[in-house]
Scaffold this motif. Structure first.
Motif, PDB file in Angstrom:
ATOM      1  N   ARG A  80      23.087 -13.456 -13.738  1.00 46.15           N
ATOM      2  CA  ARG A  80      24.516 -13.497 -13.409  1.00 46.15           C
ATOM      3  C   ARG A  80      25.068 -12.088 -13.241  1.00 46.15           C
ATOM      4  NH1 ARG A  80      27.004 -18.540 -16.930  1.00 46.15           N
ATOM      5  NH2 ARG A  80      25.415 -20.010 -16.280  1.00 46.15           N
ATOM      6  N   LEU A  81      24.563 -11.155 -14.041  1.00 46.34           N
ATOM      7  CA  LEU A  81      25.029  -9.771 -13.918  1.00 46.34           C
ATOM      8  C   LEU A  81      24.576  -9.183 -12.566  1.00 46.34           C
ATOM      9  CD1 LEU A  81      26.451  -7.465 -15.521  1.00 46.34           C
ATOM     10  CD2 LEU A  81      24.186  -6.671 -16.114  1.00 46.34           C
ATOM     11  N   CYS A  82      23.346  -9.516 -12.164  1.00 52.18           N
ATOM     12  CA  CYS A  82      22.824  -8.989 -10.897  1.00 52.18           C
ATOM     13  C   CYS A  82      23.646  -9.494  -9.715  1.00 52.18           C
ATOM     14  CB  CYS A  82      21.367  -9.385 -10.717  1.00 52.18           C
ATOM     15  SG  CYS A  82      20.290  -8.593 -11.901  1.00 52.18           S
ATOM     16  N   GLU A  83      24.129 -10.747  -9.820  1.00 50.97           N
ATOM     17  CA  GLU A  83      24.983 -11.277  -8.758  1.00 50.97           C
ATOM     18  C   GLU A  83      26.238 -10.410  -8.615  1.00 50.97           C
ATOM     19  OE1 GLU A  83      24.651 -14.083  -6.707  1.00 50.97           O
ATOM     20  OE2 GLU A  83      22.575 -14.056  -7.400  1.00 50.97           O
ATOM     21  N   ARG A  84      26.746  -9.940  -9.757  1.00 55.48           N
ATOM     22  CA  ARG A  84      27.931  -9.085  -9.711  1.00 55.48           C
ATOM     23  C   ARG A  84      27.625  -7.741  -9.070  1.00 55.48           C
ATOM     24  NH1 ARG A  84      31.602 -11.372 -14.041  1.00 55.48           N
ATOM     25  NH2 ARG A  84      30.596 -13.387 -14.098  1.00 55.48           N
ATOM     26  N   VAL A  85      26.400  -7.256  -9.294  1.00 52.55           N
ATOM     27  CA  VAL A  85      26.023  -5.982  -8.665  1.00 52.55           C
ATOM     28  C   VAL A  85      26.037  -6.138  -7.154  1.00 52.55           C
ATOM     29  CG1 VAL A  85      24.216  -4.241  -8.482  1.00 52.55           C
ATOM     30  CG2 VAL A  85      24.622  -5.360 -10.654  1.00 52.55           C
ATOM     31  N   LEU A  86      25.588  -7.320  -6.685  1.00 49.70           N
ATOM     32  CA  LEU A  86      25.545  -7.563  -5.238  1.00 49.70           C
ATOM     33  C   LEU A  86      26.935  -7.550  -4.621  1.00 49.70           C
ATOM     34  CD1 LEU A  86      22.906 -10.363  -4.735  1.00 49.70           C
ATOM     35  CD2 LEU A  86      22.675  -7.929  -4.390  1.00 49.70           C
ATOM     36  N   ASP A  87      27.947  -7.865  -5.449  1.00 52.94           N
ATOM     37  CA  ASP A  87      29.311  -7.900  -4.921  1.00 52.94           C
ATOM     38  C   ASP A  87      29.786  -6.531  -4.463  1.00 52.94           C
ATOM     39  OD1 ASP A  87      29.414 -10.535  -5.417  1.00 52.94           O
ATOM     40  OD2 ASP A  87      30.515 -10.399  -7.299  1.00 52.94           O
ATOM     41  N   ILE A  88      29.178  -5.479  -4.976  1.00 49.31           N
ATOM     42  CA  ILE A  88      29.601  -4.129  -4.586  1.00 49.31           C
ATOM     43  C   ILE A  88      28.751  -3.697  -3.397  1.00 49.31           C
ATOM     44  CG2 ILE A  88      29.843  -1.756  -5.346  1.00 49.31           C
ATOM     45  CD1 ILE A  88      30.134  -2.821  -8.168  1.00 49.31           C
ATOM     46  N   ASN A  89      29.414  -3.447  -2.307  1.00 50.51           N
ATOM     47  CA  ASN A  89      28.692  -3.155  -1.066  1.00 50.51           C
ATOM     48  C   ASN A  89      28.358  -1.669  -1.004  1.00 50.51           C
ATOM     49  OD1 ASN A  89      27.543  -3.442   1.360  1.00 50.51           O
ATOM     50  ND2 ASN A  89      29.432  -3.824   2.497  1.00 50.51           N
ATOM     51  N   ARG A  90      27.289  -1.290  -1.674  1.00 50.86           N
ATOM     52  CA  ARG A  90      26.952   0.116  -1.823  1.00 50.86           C
ATOM     53  C   ARG A  90      25.479   0.268  -2.083  1.00 50.86           C
ATOM     54  NH1 ARG A  90      30.279   4.021  -5.773  1.00 50.86           N
ATOM     55  NH2 ARG A  90      32.285   3.726  -4.784  1.00 50.86           N
ATOM     56  N   HIS A  91      24.958   1.451  -1.860  1.00 53.99           N
ATOM     57  CA  HIS A  91      23.590   1.740  -2.269  1.00 53.99           C
ATOM     58  C   HIS A  91      23.627   2.481  -3.594  1.00 53.99           C
ATOM     59  CE1 HIS A  91      21.045   0.491   1.084  1.00 53.99           C
ATOM     60  NE2 HIS A  91      22.167   0.596   1.770  1.00 53.99           N
ATOM     61  N   PHE A  92      22.718   2.107  -4.479  1.00 60.15           N
ATOM     62  CA  PHE A  92      22.652   2.767  -5.786  1.00 60.15           C
ATOM     63  C   PHE A  92      21.284   3.434  -5.911  1.00 60.15           C
ATOM     64  CE2 PHE A  92      25.379  -1.008  -6.550  1.00 60.15           C
ATOM     65  CZ  PHE A  92      26.541  -0.353  -6.885  1.00 60.15           C
ATOM     66  N   PRO A  93      21.167   4.713  -5.574  1.00 57.51           N
ATOM     67  CA  PRO A  93      19.843   5.356  -5.670  1.00 57.51           C
ATOM     68  C   PRO A  93      19.316   5.429  -7.099  1.00 57.51           C
ATOM     69  CG  PRO A  93      21.358   6.681  -4.353  1.00 57.51           C
ATOM     70  CD  PRO A  93      22.170   5.606  -4.985  1.00 57.51           C
ATOM     71  N   LYS A  94      20.183   5.721  -8.072  1.00 56.14           N
ATOM     72  CA  LYS A  94      19.703   5.829  -9.458  1.00 56.14           C
ATOM     73  C   LYS A  94      20.536   4.927 -10.356  1.00 56.14           C
ATOM     74  CE  LYS A  94      18.039   9.500 -11.388  1.00 56.14           C
ATOM     75  NZ  LYS A  94      18.069  10.821 -12.037  1.00 56.14           N
ATOM     76  N   VAL A  95      19.874   3.969 -10.998  1.00 54.48           N
ATOM     77  CA  VAL A  95      20.570   3.008 -11.845  1.00 54.48           C
ATOM     78  C   VAL A  95      19.954   3.051 -13.240  1.00 54.48           C
ATOM     79  CG1 VAL A  95      21.146   0.591 -12.151  1.00 54.48           C
ATOM     80  CG2 VAL A  95      21.020   1.543  -9.871  1.00 54.48           C
ATOM     81  N   LEU A  96      20.805   2.993 -14.261  1.00 56.00           N
ATOM     82  CA  LEU A  96      20.320   2.943 -15.639  1.00 56.00           C
ATOM     83  C   LEU A  96      20.557   1.549 -16.196  1.00 56.00           C
ATOM     84  CD1 LEU A  96      19.352   4.432 -18.276  1.00 56.00           C
ATOM     85  CD2 LEU A  96      21.753   4.751 -18.788  1.00 56.00           C
ATOM     86  N   ASP A  97      19.517   0.984 -16.799  1.00 52.06           N
ATOM     87  CA  ASP A  97      19.671  -0.274 -17.526  1.00 52.06           C
ATOM     88  C   ASP A  97      19.672   0.081 -19.006  1.00 52.06           C
ATOM     89  OD1 ASP A  97      19.583  -2.715 -18.664  1.00 52.06           O
ATOM     90  OD2 ASP A  97      17.704  -3.362 -17.759  1.00 52.06           O
ATOM     91  N   LEU A  98      20.849   0.050 -19.602  1.00 51.58           N
ATOM     92  CA  LEU A  98      20.994   0.503 -20.987  1.00 51.58           C
ATOM     93  C   LEU A  98      20.740  -0.656 -21.942  1.00 51.58           C
ATOM     94  CD1 LEU A  98      22.023   2.576 -23.061  1.00 51.58           C
ATOM     95  CD2 LEU A  98      24.304   1.824 -22.547  1.00 51.58           C
ATOM     96  N   GLY A  99      19.803  -0.461 -22.856  1.00 48.82           N
ATOM     97  CA  GLY A  99      19.434  -1.554 -23.760  1.00 48.82           C
ATOM     98  C   GLY A  99      18.750  -2.654 -22.984  1.00 48.82           C
ATOM     99  N   ALA A 100      17.592  -2.321 -22.397  1.00 45.72           N
ATOM    100  CA  ALA A 100      16.996  -3.176 -21.373  1.00 45.72           C
ATOM    101  C   ALA A 100      16.332  -4.427 -21.941  1.00 45.72           C
ATOM    102  CB  ALA A 100      15.970  -2.374 -20.591  1.00 45.72           C
ATOM    103  N   ASN A 101      16.157  -4.510 -23.246  1.00 43.85           N
ATOM    104  CA  ASN A 101      15.349  -5.573 -23.857  1.00 43.85           C
ATOM    105  C   ASN A 101      13.982  -5.604 -23.187  1.00 43.85           C
ATOM    106  OD1 ASN A 101      17.274  -6.426 -25.758  1.00 43.85           O
ATOM    107  ND2 ASN A 101      18.390  -7.473 -24.144  1.00 43.85           N
ATOM    108  N   ALA A 102      13.574  -6.737 -22.578  1.00 43.54           N
ATOM    109  CA  ALA A 102      12.252  -6.785 -21.951  1.00 43.54           C
ATOM    110  C   ALA A 102      12.369  -6.575 -20.447  1.00 43.54           C
ATOM    111  CB  ALA A 102      11.584  -8.112 -22.258  1.00 43.54           C
ATOM    112  N   CYS A 103      13.271  -5.707 -20.019  1.00 46.22           N
ATOM    113  CA  CYS A 103      13.498  -5.418 -18.595  1.00 46.22           C
ATOM    114  C   CYS A 103      13.900  -6.680 -17.846  1.00 46.22           C
ATOM    115  CB  CYS A 103      12.277  -4.806 -17.930  1.00 46.22           C
ATOM    116  SG  CYS A 103      11.860  -3.241 -18.617  1.00 46.22           S
ATOM    117  N   ASN A 104      14.727  -7.513 -18.456  1.00 50.58           N
ATOM    118  CA  ASN A 104      15.144  -8.749 -17.800  1.00 50.58           C
ATOM    119  C   ASN A 104      15.920  -8.462 -16.532  1.00 50.58           C
ATOM    120  OD1 ASN A 104      15.048  -9.033 -20.847  1.00 50.58           O
ATOM    121  ND2 ASN A 104      14.895 -11.140 -20.182  1.00 50.58           N
ATOM    122  N   ILE A 105      16.734  -7.413 -16.542  1.00 50.20           N
ATOM    123  CA  ILE A 105      17.497  -7.081 -15.338  1.00 50.20           C
ATOM    124  C   ILE A 105      16.536  -6.693 -14.222  1.00 50.20           C
ATOM    125  CG2 ILE A 105      19.081  -5.384 -14.355  1.00 50.20           C
ATOM    126  CD1 ILE A 105      20.724  -5.486 -16.768  1.00 50.20           C
TER     127      ILE A 105
END
Lengths: 354, 59
Positions: free
Chosen positions: A71-96
């Motif tokens: 559901r969070l990733c769907e929200r990322v898609l809402d922003i019409n932009r390129h993200f060259p560097k993204v941080l996943d803070l507190g990634a758990n098992a890299c679910n994102i």
């Protein structure tokens, strides 16, 4: 008289002074207000390590984290932009990371969600949990860098590094949330978003109330079994205090049905989400209390088909780091028409139709 | 050798056999859940525990 002199055992004055001088330190003033410790970070780390060391069980309880990350990733898609560097803070098992490699649910033919994302840095304090899925095929489909953080409350990154910071289901174990959010704001580039989701308010209220009533009856008092959580109202203030602009906060309830309350507790443990409140009672919970809690849970909250619901309240938040070029609200008094008239007109139209 | 059963699994199966007593106990608490005090429902609880202990030993 044999009085024993202890003088011989005391080193002479000069010798005593030397180590004192050698260990002289600078006086350090603690910055800011003293932080309140609610959760034991060491204990949380231990729980996550333990839970992740059993790979099979740990994977079987990923349902909640996967759904929320999706559901969070769907929200990322809402922003019409390129993200060259993204941080996943507190990634758990890299679910994102895994969810980003899947296509969006709204448009399955459009390819993976990660097409506008460059490098994903997954940061997490528990090494075993972070590297749990490092051998799975999805790692090849996305440029993912795993980094083990020494503590989850200090972000070792330079200012203005990332184009976006994401965080899924880990902020609720952080003691000093204002400081962490301020650090996130610092490492973001200007005009970049922070998108996070955390457990909040009434999460697991069924379990909380059942345990409270059971303890009240069996032992005559209540102890903490579930964490105190941030409320929706608090999040806006927190983000604003950390210096974010253009805030969006919304709430989403996920209700999961369990056969009994022991399966719920087992699943929470396998997720590494057991109780880690510092003020908790040490040692195992009494069997009498468990026995009583099961009965109360079923009677108070149980579904008609005999299953027990558990509510997870998720608070999604989006905040933007301020920048001079960012869109701003117009100045007060510059509005061209009254929203009151507009709403009243719409109201009349709606009534006219009925 | 079969895998070790976790104590919580044993507990869960034993409790599942006592659903009548468990629901009676739950109803007793539910009847006055704004004002729960110690040993409010001890008779119901003792019945539940008796049944649970019996079921626990059977296995």
């Amino acid at each position: 008289m044999n009085t024993l002199s202890i003088r011989a055992f005391i080193p002479p004055l000069t010798r005593r002074c030397v180590p004192l001088q050698a260990t002289r330190r600078y006086a350090v003033q603690a910055p800011g207000a003293p932080t309140l410790e609610i959760f034991s970070n060491r204990h949380k780390w231990q729980q996550k390590e333990r839970a992740a060391s059993n790979t099979e069980t740990s994977r079987s309880v990923d349902y909640l984290r996967d759904e929320v990350a999706s559901r969070l990733c769907e929200r990322v898609l809402d922003i019409n932009r390129h993200f060259p560097k993204v941080l996943d803070l507190g990634a758990n098992a890299c679910n994102i990371g895994r969810m980003l490699t899947l296509p969006s649910e709204d448009s399955p033919g459009q390819g993976p969600r990660a097409k506008r994302i460059g490098t994903l840095t997954a940061a997490e304090s528990s090494e075993t949990l972070l590297y749990r899925d490092a051998d799975l095929p999805f790692n090849k489909e996305i440029d993912i860098v795993r980094e083990v953080l020494p503590t989850s409350e200090l972000l070792p990154y330079d200012a203005n590094t990332f184009d976006a910071v994401l965080s899924s289901l880990s902020l609720h174990w952080i003691n000093d949330l204002p400081s962490v959010l301020a650090q996130v704001n610092n490492i973001l580039k200007p005009d970049s978003p922070f998108m996070g989701v955390m457990m909040g308010g009434d999460s697991l209220y069924e379990l909380r109330t059942a345990l409270q009533l059971a303890e009240q009856d069996r032992r005559g008092g209540v102890s903490t079994h579930t964490s105190p959580l941030a409320d929706v109202r608090d999040i806006g203030g927190l983000l604003q205090k950390a210096g974010f602009n253009l805030l969006t906060v919304d709430v989403d309830d996920i209700v999961v049905d369990f056969p009994d309350c022991f399966s719920l507790m087992k699943d929470l443990q396998a997720m590494g989400e057991s109780n880690a409140v510092l003020g908790r009672e040490k040692g195992a919970i009494q069997r009498d209390v468990l026995l009583a809690a099961e009965g109360i849970y079923r009677e108070l909250h149980g579904n008609e088909d005999g299953s027990l619901p558990a509510t997870f309240r998720l608070i999604y938040m989006i905040g933007w780091k301020p920048a001079p070029t960012q869109a701003k609200p117009l100045e007060r008094g510059t509005g061209m028409f009254s929203i009151k008239d507009y709403l009243e007109k719409n109201d009349k139209d709606a009534q006219g139709k009925e | 050798m079969p895998a070790r059963t976790r104590p919580i699994d044993k507990l869960a199966t034993a409790v599942a056999k006592c659903s009548t007593q468990s629901s009676l106990y739950g109803k007793c608490i539910f009847a006055d859940y704004n004002n729960v005090h110690k040993n409010m429902c001890s008779t119901e609880f003792l019945k539940l525990k008796e049944c649970y202990l019996k079921a626990y030993k059977q296995r």
